[in-house]
Write an enzyme that holds these catalytic residues in place. Structure first.
Site, PDB file in Angstrom:
ATOM      1  N   ILE A 162       0.813  -1.256   0.049  1.00  0.00           N
ATOM      2  CA  ILE A 162       0.123  -0.098   0.008  1.00  0.00           C
ATOM      3  C   ILE A 162       0.937   1.331  -0.019  1.00  0.00           C
ATOM      4  CG2 ILE A 162      -1.595   1.231   1.460  1.00  0.00           C
ATOM      5  CD1 ILE A 162      -2.729  -1.535   2.212  1.00  0.00           C
ATOM      6  N   THR A 239      -4.178   5.164   7.724  1.00  0.00           N
ATOM      7  CA  THR A 239      -5.329   4.349   7.167  1.00  0.00           C
ATOM      8  C   THR A 239      -4.900   2.845   7.371  1.00  0.00           C
ATOM      9  OG1 THR A 239      -4.177   4.169   4.905  1.00  0.00           O
ATOM     10  CG2 THR A 239      -5.770   5.803   4.936  1.00  0.00           C
ATOM     11  N   SER A 240      -3.768   2.622   8.473  1.00  0.00           N
ATOM     12  CA  SER A 240      -3.098   1.563   8.469  1.00  0.00           C
ATOM     13  C   SER A 240      -3.704   0.669   9.910  1.00  0.00           C
ATOM     14  CB  SER A 240      -1.761   1.626   8.758  1.00  0.00           C
ATOM     15  OG  SER A 240      -1.187   0.166   8.722  1.00  0.00           O
ATOM     16  N   ARG A 241      -3.235   1.197  11.183  1.00  0.00           N
ATOM     17  CA  ARG A 241      -4.327   0.423  12.136  1.00  0.00           C
ATOM     18  C   ARG A 241      -4.349   1.813  13.417  1.00  0.00           C
ATOM     19  NH1 ARG A 241      -6.277  -2.607   9.884  1.00  0.00           N
ATOM     20  NH2 ARG A 241      -6.146  -4.916   9.459  1.00  0.00           N
ATOM     21  N   ASP A 265      -8.517   6.788   8.948  1.00  0.00           N
ATOM     22  CA  ASP A 265      -9.428   5.761   8.629  1.00  0.00           C
ATOM     23  C   ASP A 265      -9.705   4.744   9.768  1.00  0.00           C
ATOM     24  OD1 ASP A 265     -11.302   4.641   6.858  1.00  0.00           O
ATOM     25  OD2 ASP A 265      -9.947   2.969   6.416  1.00  0.00           O
ATOM     26  N   GLU A 270     -11.724   1.488  17.732  1.00  0.00           N
ATOM     27  CA  GLU A 270     -12.651   1.560  16.734  1.00  0.00           C
ATOM     28  C   GLU A 270     -13.739   0.334  16.998  1.00  0.00           C
ATOM     29  OE1 GLU A 270     -10.110   1.380  13.154  1.00  0.00           O
ATOM     30  OE2 GLU A 270     -11.194  -0.700  12.693  1.00  0.00           O
ATOM     31  N   HIS A 302     -12.937   3.028   9.061  1.00  0.00           N
ATOM     32  CA  HIS A 302     -12.498   2.129   8.309  1.00  0.00           C
ATOM     33  C   HIS A 302     -13.165   1.563   6.995  1.00  0.00           C
ATOM     34  CE1 HIS A 302      -9.839  -1.502   9.654  1.00  0.00           C
ATOM     35  NE2 HIS A 302      -9.779  -1.502   8.456  1.00  0.00           N
ATOM     36  N   GLN A 303     -12.911   2.536   5.969  1.00  0.00           N
ATOM     37  CA  GLN A 303     -13.516   2.136   4.674  1.00  0.00           C
ATOM     38  C   GLN A 303     -12.723   2.185   3.455  1.00  0.00           C
ATOM     39  OE1 GLN A 303     -16.052   6.014   4.449  1.00  0.00           O
ATOM     40  NE2 GLN A 303     -15.283   5.822   2.333  1.00  0.00           N
ATOM     41  N   ALA A 304     -11.379   2.472   3.868  1.00  0.00           N
ATOM     42  CA  ALA A 304     -10.185   2.397   2.816  1.00  0.00           C
ATOM     43  C   ALA A 304     -10.444   1.309   1.852  1.00  0.00           C
ATOM     44  CB  ALA A 304      -9.166   2.642   3.475  1.00  0.00           C
TER      45      ALA A 304
HETATM   46  P1  NAD Z   1       2.667  -5.206   3.558  1.00  0.00           P
HETATM   47  O1  NAD Z   1       2.879  -5.992   4.294  1.00  0.00           O
HETATM   48  O2  NAD Z   1       2.626  -4.977   2.202  1.00  0.00           O
HETATM   49  O3  NAD Z   1       3.619  -3.658   3.789  1.00  0.00           O
HETATM   50  C1  NAD Z   1       3.906  -3.390   5.272  1.00  0.00           C
HETATM   51  C2  NAD Z   1       5.355  -2.586   5.159  1.00  0.00           C
HETATM   52  O4  NAD Z   1       5.578  -2.327   6.664  1.00  0.00           O
HETATM   53  C3  NAD Z   1       6.443  -3.860   4.788  1.00  0.00           C
HETATM   54  O5  NAD Z   1       7.083  -3.143   3.830  1.00  0.00           O
HETATM   55  C4  NAD Z   1       7.293  -3.866   6.010  1.00  0.00           C
HETATM   56  O6  NAD Z   1       8.598  -4.144   5.897  1.00  0.00           O
HETATM   57  C5  NAD Z   1       7.013  -2.485   6.820  1.00  0.00           C
HETATM   58  N1  NAD Z   1       7.301  -2.430   8.122  1.00  0.00           N
HETATM   59  C6  NAD Z   1       7.545  -3.726   8.889  1.00  0.00           C
HETATM   60  N2  NAD Z   1       7.456  -3.422  10.173  1.00  0.00           N
HETATM   61  C7  NAD Z   1       7.713  -2.126  10.155  1.00  0.00           C
HETATM   62  C8  NAD Z   1       8.346  -0.951  11.174  1.00  0.00           C
HETATM   63  N3  NAD Z   1       8.554  -1.465  12.343  1.00  0.00           N
HETATM   64  N4  NAD Z   1       8.448   0.203  10.667  1.00  0.00           N
HETATM   65  C9  NAD Z   1       8.211   0.432   9.610  1.00  0.00           C
HETATM   66  N5  NAD Z   1       7.857  -0.299   8.348  1.00  0.00           N
HETATM   67  C10 NAD Z   1       7.772  -1.642   9.002  1.00  0.00           C
HETATM   68  O7  NAD Z   1       1.328  -4.495   3.958  1.00  0.00           O
HETATM   69  P2  NAD Z   1       0.195  -3.710   3.204  1.00  0.00           P
HETATM   70  O8  NAD Z   1      -0.494  -4.509   2.281  1.00  0.00           O
HETATM   71  O9  NAD Z   1       0.907  -2.507   2.577  1.00  0.00           O
HETATM   72  O10 NAD Z   1      -0.690  -2.875   4.314  1.00  0.00           O
HETATM   73  C11 NAD Z   1       0.025  -1.920   5.335  1.00  0.00           C
HETATM   74  C12 NAD Z   1      -1.265  -1.690   6.397  1.00  0.00           C
HETATM   75  O11 NAD Z   1      -2.396  -1.337   5.844  1.00  0.00           O
HETATM   76  C13 NAD Z   1      -1.715  -3.181   7.101  1.00  0.00           C
HETATM   77  O12 NAD Z   1      -0.930  -3.599   8.050  1.00  0.00           O
HETATM   78  C14 NAD Z   1      -2.968  -2.881   7.500  1.00  0.00           C
HETATM   79  O13 NAD Z   1      -2.812  -2.730   9.033  1.00  0.00           O
HETATM   80  C15 NAD Z   1      -3.458  -1.686   6.758  1.00  0.00           C
HETATM   81  N6  NAD Z   1      -4.566  -1.863   6.105  1.00  0.00           N
HETATM   82  C16 NAD Z   1      -5.770  -0.960   6.275  1.00  0.00           C
HETATM   83  C17 NAD Z   1      -6.902  -1.305   5.391  1.00  0.00           C
HETATM   84  C18 NAD Z   1      -8.080  -0.083   5.483  1.00  0.00           C
HETATM   85  O14 NAD Z   1      -9.167  -0.543   5.106  1.00  0.00           O
HETATM   86  N7  NAD Z   1      -7.854   0.831   6.221  1.00  0.00           N
HETATM   87  C19 NAD Z   1      -6.971  -2.230   4.689  1.00  0.00           C
HETATM   88  C20 NAD Z   1      -5.899  -3.084   4.321  1.00  0.00           C
HETATM   89  C21 NAD Z   1      -4.856  -3.079   4.934  1.00  0.00           C
END
Ligand code: NAD
Length: 342
Positions: A162, A239-241, A265, A270, A302-304
Site C-alpha cells: 500500500i 489508514t493502517s491501524r 480511517d 474503533e 475503516h472504509q479504505a
Molecule cells: P505490507 O505487508 O505489504 O507492507 C507493510 C510494510 O511495513 C512492509 O514493507 C514492512 O517491511 C513494513 N514494516 C514492518 N515493520 C515495520 C516497522 N517497524 N516500521 C516501518 N515499516 C515496517 O502491507 P500492506 O498490504 O501494504 O498493508 C499495510 C497496512 O495497511 C496493514 O498492516 C494494515 O494494517 C493496513 N490496512 C488497512 C486497511 C483499511 O481498510 N484501512 C485495509 C488493508 C490494510
C-alpha cells in the site's frame, strides 16, 4: 455417474449485505454451503458454529483463546479470515487447538492507497467544509485556503504494497518522497524516494502517511516523542491501524497546532464504534468525540478497503481458501502457526 463431493458448511459471521452479495457471487455454483450470520463472533455467539467445520470471520470479531476453544469444541477445524490482518487472533491458542487459519494477504492495495490520498486532498483543500458551505449557500472562501502538493515532502512509513502505491500516486503530484521501512522497496527507490531514519522523516515531512503493520514495535509509533520531532502544522494520515497512534498525544498536538491536519480511517478504540450505525446512540468515547470537534480532522470509519475491486478480491480469495482446505491442498494463505512462540 460420479458422486458429487458434499460441499463444506461454513458459518460466515459478522456479515453485512455487501459481504453476502460479494461472497455469494464468488461462490460459483454453490461450491460451498455458506450460512450467513449477522452476529459478530464472540464467546456468546459461538453456539451458532455448532455443526460447522469452518468459520469465516472479520477484523472486529472476537478471536481470543476462549472463543477459539468454544468453536473448536463444536467441531470447527478451519478459521478463514476475510482480512489481511490477524493481530486480533490468539495464534498460540489456535495452534494448541490444531485450527487451520487462512487469510486474504493482499487485496486491491489501490483501494487503501487511493483512500489515503483522498484524505490528504480533502483535508488540504477542505472539501468536507466546502461541501457543507455550498449546500447552505455560503460561497465565502475564508478558511478554505489550501496548499499545492507539488514540491511538498511526504514521509511514508511502511513502503510495502500500500505504501508503495501511495508513493507512486504522490510522485505523480510532484511530491518529494521520504521513506522509512525495515526493507527498502526497489519501486520506491526508482521513484527517487530517500530512505531515512524516523526522526529525520518526521522533521522534514509536510505530510506523514502510515502504512506499516501494527506489531509490538509500532504500537503508538506516533506519540509524544515523534510529535516533538515533527514540522509544525504538518498533516498526519493513518489508514493502517488505529493503535499506531497515541490518540491523546495527537489530540494535544492538534490543540497546540503542532499537528495541522489529521486524516484517519482507523482509530485505537474503533471496535466499539466502526461498521455500525450508532446515529441514535450517545457515543461514550470522549477521546473520539473530541477529535470530531476539530475542523482540521477528517475521520472515515475503516472504509479504505471498501471498493468493488477489493471486495471482489476478498470474496474470491476466501472462497478459494476454503476450497484448498476442503481438498487438502497446501494453501499459500495459511498462517504458519508453528512459528508462533510456545
Ligand atoms: P505490507 O505487508 O505489504 O507492507 C507493510 C510494510 O511495513 C512492509 O514493507 C514492512 O517491511 C513494513 N514494516 C514492518 N515493520 C515495520 C516497522 N517497524 N516500521 C516501518 N515499516 C515496517 O502491507 P500492506 O498490504 O501494504 O498493508 C499495510 C497496512 O495497511 C496493514 O498492516 C494494515 O494494517 C493496513 N490496512 C488497512 C486497511 C483499511 O481498510 N484501512 C485495509 C488493508 C490494510
Amino acid at each position: 455417474m460420479g458422486l458429487q463431493a458434499k460441499s463444506m458448511k461454513v458459518a460466515v459471521f459478522n456479515t453485512k449485505s455487501y459481504d453476502r452479495t460479494f461472497l455469494t457471487a464468488a461462490n460459483v455454483g454453490g461450491q460451498h454451503d455458506l450460512v450467513f450470520f449477522e452476529a459478530h463472533l464472540t464467546l456468546e455467539t459461538s453456539v451458532l458454529a455448532a455443526g460447522f467445520p469452518a468459520v469465516c470471520a472479520f477484523v472486529n470479531d472476537c478471536l481470543d483463546a476462549k472463543t477459539l476453544r468454544a468453536i473448536a469444541e463444536k467441531g470447527v477445524r478451519l478459521l478463514v479470515l476475510r482480512s489481511a490482518g490477524f493481530n486480533h487472533v490468539d495464534l498460540a491458542a489456535a495452534r494448541d487447538l490444531d485450527l487451520t487459519i487462512l487469510r486474504v494477504p493482499a487485496y486491491s492495495p489501490y483501494a487503501v492507497a487511493e483512500h489515503a490520498v483522498a484524505l490528504i486532498l480533502s483535508l488540504n483543500r477542505k472539501i468536507h467544509r466546502a461541501y457543507n458551505r455550498v449546500r447552505e449557500g455560503n460561497f465565502a472562501l475564508d478558511g478554505l485556503l489550501g496548499f499545492d502538493l507539488h514540491d511538498k515532502t511526504v514521509g511514508i512509513v511502511g513502503t510495502g504494497r500500500i505504501g508503495e502505491i501511495t508513493a507512486k500516486i504522490l510522485h505523480g503530484f510532484g511530491c518529494r518522497l521520504l521513506g522509512y521501512d525495515v526493507f527498502q522497496s526497489p519501486d520506491c527507490l526508482a521513484l527517487g524516494m530517500e530512505y531515512v531514519a524516523l526522526p529525520e522523516l518526521f522533521a522534514a515531512s509536510d505530510i506523514v502517511s502510515l502504512h506499516c503493520p501494527l506489531i509490538p514495535e509500532t504500537y503508538h509509533l506516533i506519540g509524544v516523542e515523534a510529535i516533538g520531532q515533527m514540522k509544525p502544522g504538518m498533516m498526519l494520515i493513518n489508514t493502517s491501524r488505529g493503535q499506531l497512534i497515541d490518540t491523546k498525544a495527537v489530540t494535544k498536538a492538534l490543540k497546540s497546532g503542532k499537528i495541522g491536519y489529521l486524516g484517519l480511517d482507523v482509530y485505537e478504540q474503533e471496535t466499539d464504534l466502526f461498521f455500525e450505525d450508532l446515529s441514535n446512540h450517545v457515543i461514550q468515547d470522549d477521546v473520539f468525540q473530541r477529535l470530531l470537534t476539530f475542523p482540521n480532522v477528517l475521520i472515515t470509519g475503516h472504509q479504505a478497503f471498501f471498493t468493488e475491486e477489493a471486495l471482489t478480491n476478498i470474496a474470491e480469495t476466501t472462497i478459494a481458501n476454503i476450497a484448498d482446505f476442503e481438498q487438502g491442498r497446501p494453501c499459500a494463505n495459511q498462517i504458519d502457526l508453528d512459528r508462533v512462540n510456545k
